[in-house]
Design a protein around this motif. Structure first.
Motif, PDB file in Angstrom:
ATOM      1  N   LYS A   8     -99.123 -17.169 -29.104  1.00  0.00           N
ATOM      2  CA  LYS A   8    -100.338 -17.952 -28.851  1.00  0.00           C
ATOM      3  C   LYS A   8    -101.555 -17.262 -29.457  1.00  0.00           C
ATOM      4  CE  LYS A   8     -98.837 -20.218 -24.624  1.00  0.00           C
ATOM      5  NZ  LYS A   8     -99.020 -20.313 -23.164  1.00  0.00           N
ATOM      6  N   ARG A   9    -101.632 -15.944 -29.289  1.00  0.00           N
ATOM      7  CA  ARG A   9    -102.751 -15.184 -29.834  1.00  0.00           C
ATOM      8  C   ARG A   9    -102.779 -15.276 -31.359  1.00  0.00           C
ATOM      9  NH1 ARG A   9    -103.362 -10.350 -32.045  1.00  0.00           N
ATOM     10  NH2 ARG A   9    -101.218  -9.732 -31.648  1.00  0.00           N
ATOM     11  N   LEU A  10    -101.621 -15.113 -31.990  1.00  0.00           N
ATOM     12  CA  LEU A  10    -101.558 -15.182 -33.449  1.00  0.00           C
ATOM     13  C   LEU A  10    -101.874 -16.588 -33.956  1.00  0.00           C
ATOM     14  CD1 LEU A  10     -98.437 -12.935 -34.110  1.00  0.00           C
ATOM     15  CD2 LEU A  10    -100.832 -12.379 -34.578  1.00  0.00           C
ATOM     16  N   ARG A  11    -101.408 -17.610 -33.243  1.00  0.00           N
ATOM     17  CA  ARG A  11    -101.733 -18.985 -33.652  1.00  0.00           C
ATOM     18  C   ARG A  11    -103.236 -19.233 -33.561  1.00  0.00           C
ATOM     19  NH1 ARG A  11     -96.703 -20.465 -31.314  1.00  0.00           N
ATOM     20  NH2 ARG A  11     -97.692 -20.898 -29.325  1.00  0.00           N
ATOM     21  N   MET A  12    -103.853 -18.772 -32.481  1.00  0.00           N
ATOM     22  CA  MET A  12    -105.286 -18.971 -32.332  1.00  0.00           C
ATOM     23  C   MET A  12    -106.053 -18.254 -33.450  1.00  0.00           C
ATOM     24  SD  MET A  12    -107.908 -18.043 -29.266  1.00  0.00           S
ATOM     25  CE  MET A  12    -108.085 -16.352 -29.770  1.00  0.00           C
ATOM     26  N   ARG A  13    -105.666 -17.013 -33.751  1.00  0.00           N
ATOM     27  CA  ARG A  13    -106.331 -16.260 -34.817  1.00  0.00           C
ATOM     28  C   ARG A  13    -106.097 -16.901 -36.189  1.00  0.00           C
ATOM     29  NH1 ARG A  13    -105.010 -10.465 -35.249  1.00  0.00           N
ATOM     30  NH2 ARG A  13    -106.842 -10.469 -36.557  1.00  0.00           N
ATOM     31  N   SER A  14    -104.978 -17.581 -36.345  1.00  0.00           N
ATOM     32  CA  SER A  14    -104.681 -18.242 -37.619  1.00  0.00           C
ATOM     33  C   SER A  14    -105.547 -19.481 -37.821  1.00  0.00           C
ATOM     34  CB  SER A  14    -103.204 -18.634 -37.672  1.00  0.00           C
ATOM     35  OG  SER A  14    -102.391 -17.490 -37.628  1.00  0.00           O
ATOM     36  N   TRP A  15    -105.858 -20.169 -36.737  1.00  0.00           N
ATOM     37  CA  TRP A  15    -106.656 -21.386 -36.820  1.00  0.00           C
ATOM     38  C   TRP A  15    -108.154 -21.130 -36.746  1.00  0.00           C
ATOM     39  CZ3 TRP A  15    -105.617 -25.965 -38.561  1.00  0.00           C
ATOM     40  CH2 TRP A  15    -104.301 -26.431 -38.549  1.00  0.00           C
ATOM     41  N   ARG A  16    -108.566 -19.943 -36.328  1.00  0.00           N
ATOM     42  CA  ARG A  16    -109.990 -19.639 -36.159  1.00  0.00           C
ATOM     43  C   ARG A  16    -110.402 -18.548 -37.149  1.00  0.00           C
ATOM     44  NH1 ARG A  16    -108.648 -22.883 -32.815  1.00  0.00           N
ATOM     45  NH2 ARG A  16    -109.419 -23.426 -30.780  1.00  0.00           N
ATOM     46  N   ARG A  17    -110.340 -18.889 -38.420  1.00  0.00           N
ATOM     47  CA  ARG A  17    -110.651 -17.949 -39.482  1.00  0.00           C
ATOM     48  C   ARG A  17    -112.128 -18.046 -39.858  1.00  0.00           C
ATOM     49  NH1 ARG A  17    -107.513 -14.174 -39.496  1.00  0.00           N
ATOM     50  NH2 ARG A  17    -108.332 -13.664 -41.533  1.00  0.00           N
ATOM     51  N   GLY A  18    -112.533 -17.277 -40.843  1.00  0.00           N
ATOM     52  CA  GLY A  18    -113.922 -17.309 -41.292  1.00  0.00           C
ATOM     53  C   GLY A  18    -114.217 -18.456 -42.238  1.00  0.00           C
ATOM     54  N   ILE A  19    -113.191 -18.917 -42.967  1.00  0.00           N
ATOM     55  CA  ILE A  19    -113.388 -20.053 -43.876  1.00  0.00           C
ATOM     56  C   ILE A  19    -112.321 -21.111 -43.589  1.00  0.00           C
ATOM     57  CG2 ILE A  19    -114.548 -18.708 -45.691  1.00  0.00           C
ATOM     58  CD1 ILE A  19    -111.931 -18.676 -47.265  1.00  0.00           C
ATOM     59  N   ALA A  43     -95.756  -8.416 -36.611  1.00  0.00           N
ATOM     60  CA  ALA A  43     -96.726  -7.316 -36.636  1.00  0.00           C
ATOM     61  C   ALA A  43     -97.420  -7.254 -37.999  1.00  0.00           C
ATOM     62  CB  ALA A  43     -96.036  -5.990 -36.318  1.00  0.00           C
ATOM     63  N   LEU A  44     -96.676  -7.490 -39.061  1.00  0.00           N
ATOM     64  CA  LEU A  44     -97.264  -7.514 -40.398  1.00  0.00           C
ATOM     65  C   LEU A  44     -98.218  -8.696 -40.541  1.00  0.00           C
ATOM     66  CD1 LEU A  44     -97.253  -6.034 -43.123  1.00  0.00           C
ATOM     67  CD2 LEU A  44     -95.427  -7.595 -43.842  1.00  0.00           C
ATOM     68  N   PHE A  45     -97.843  -9.847 -39.978  1.00  0.00           N
ATOM     69  CA  PHE A  45     -98.719 -11.025 -39.991  1.00  0.00           C
ATOM     70  C   PHE A  45    -100.014 -10.712 -39.242  1.00  0.00           C
ATOM     71  CE2 PHE A  45    -100.169 -15.159 -38.347  1.00  0.00           C
ATOM     72  CZ  PHE A  45    -100.261 -15.875 -39.536  1.00  0.00           C
ATOM     73  N   ASP A  46     -99.888 -10.030 -38.111  1.00  0.00           N
ATOM     74  CA  ASP A  46    -101.056  -9.625 -37.330  1.00  0.00           C
ATOM     75  C   ASP A  46    -101.970  -8.739 -38.180  1.00  0.00           C
ATOM     76  OD1 ASP A  46    -102.756  -9.383 -35.134  1.00  0.00           O
ATOM     77  OD2 ASP A  46    -101.491  -7.939 -34.093  1.00  0.00           O
ATOM     78  N   ALA A  47    -101.395  -7.798 -38.906  1.00  0.00           N
ATOM     79  CA  ALA A  47    -102.179  -6.930 -39.790  1.00  0.00           C
ATOM     80  C   ALA A  47    -102.826  -7.743 -40.915  1.00  0.00           C
ATOM     81  CB  ALA A  47    -101.301  -5.826 -40.368  1.00  0.00           C
ATOM     82  N   LEU A  48    -102.101  -8.711 -41.442  1.00  0.00           N
ATOM     83  CA  LEU A  48    -102.622  -9.574 -42.501  1.00  0.00           C
ATOM     84  C   LEU A  48    -103.860 -10.322 -42.022  1.00  0.00           C
ATOM     85  CD1 LEU A  48    -101.915 -10.739 -45.419  1.00  0.00           C
ATOM     86  CD2 LEU A  48    -100.936 -12.650 -44.167  1.00  0.00           C
ATOM     87  N   LEU A  49    -103.873 -10.719 -40.764  1.00  0.00           N
ATOM     88  CA  LEU A  49    -105.009 -11.449 -40.219  1.00  0.00           C
ATOM     89  C   LEU A  49    -106.278 -10.599 -40.144  1.00  0.00           C
ATOM     90  CD1 LEU A  49    -103.321 -13.499 -37.352  1.00  0.00           C
ATOM     91  CD2 LEU A  49    -103.944 -14.273 -39.650  1.00  0.00           C
TER      92      LEU A  49
END
Length: 94
Positions: A8-19, A43-49
């Motif tokens: 859920k946290r990763l999905r939210m961070r994926s949808w709430r980007r800067g652009i 974990a790598l995806f999290d770092a990518l974010l």
């Protein structure tokens, strides 16, 4: 943190980007493909974010179309390829 909470946290961070462009690339990937990733890949995806959105956009669009761009850090290569392929599969030719 439970796996469900992490997703859920990763999905939210994926949808709430800067652009918005990154919302539209990373959000759908997170919605449909993130759960299939193993813990190290998540974990790598999290770092990518944590990376800059403008850099991410260049790294991904270089993989999607004919536009030259920066390939991005080697450690993200396979993950960027997966995200780019997912985005490209959603493009409907005009």
């Amino acid at each position: 943190m439970s796996e469900d909470t992490e997703l859920k946290r990763l999905r939210m961070r994926s949808w709430r980007r800067g652009i918005k462009e990154m919302d539209l690339i990373l959000g759908p990937f997170a919605d449909t493909a993130l759960a299939a990733l193993d813990a190290p890949a998540r974990a790598l995806f999290d770092a990518l974010l944590e990376e800059n959105d403008h850099d991410l956009y260049l790294w991904l669009t270089a993989r999607i179309g004919p536009n030259p761009g920066a390939p991005g850090p080697a450690r993200y290569g396979d993950l960027l390829d997966r995200i780019a392929a997912h985005a490209a599969s959603r493009i409907v030719p005009g």
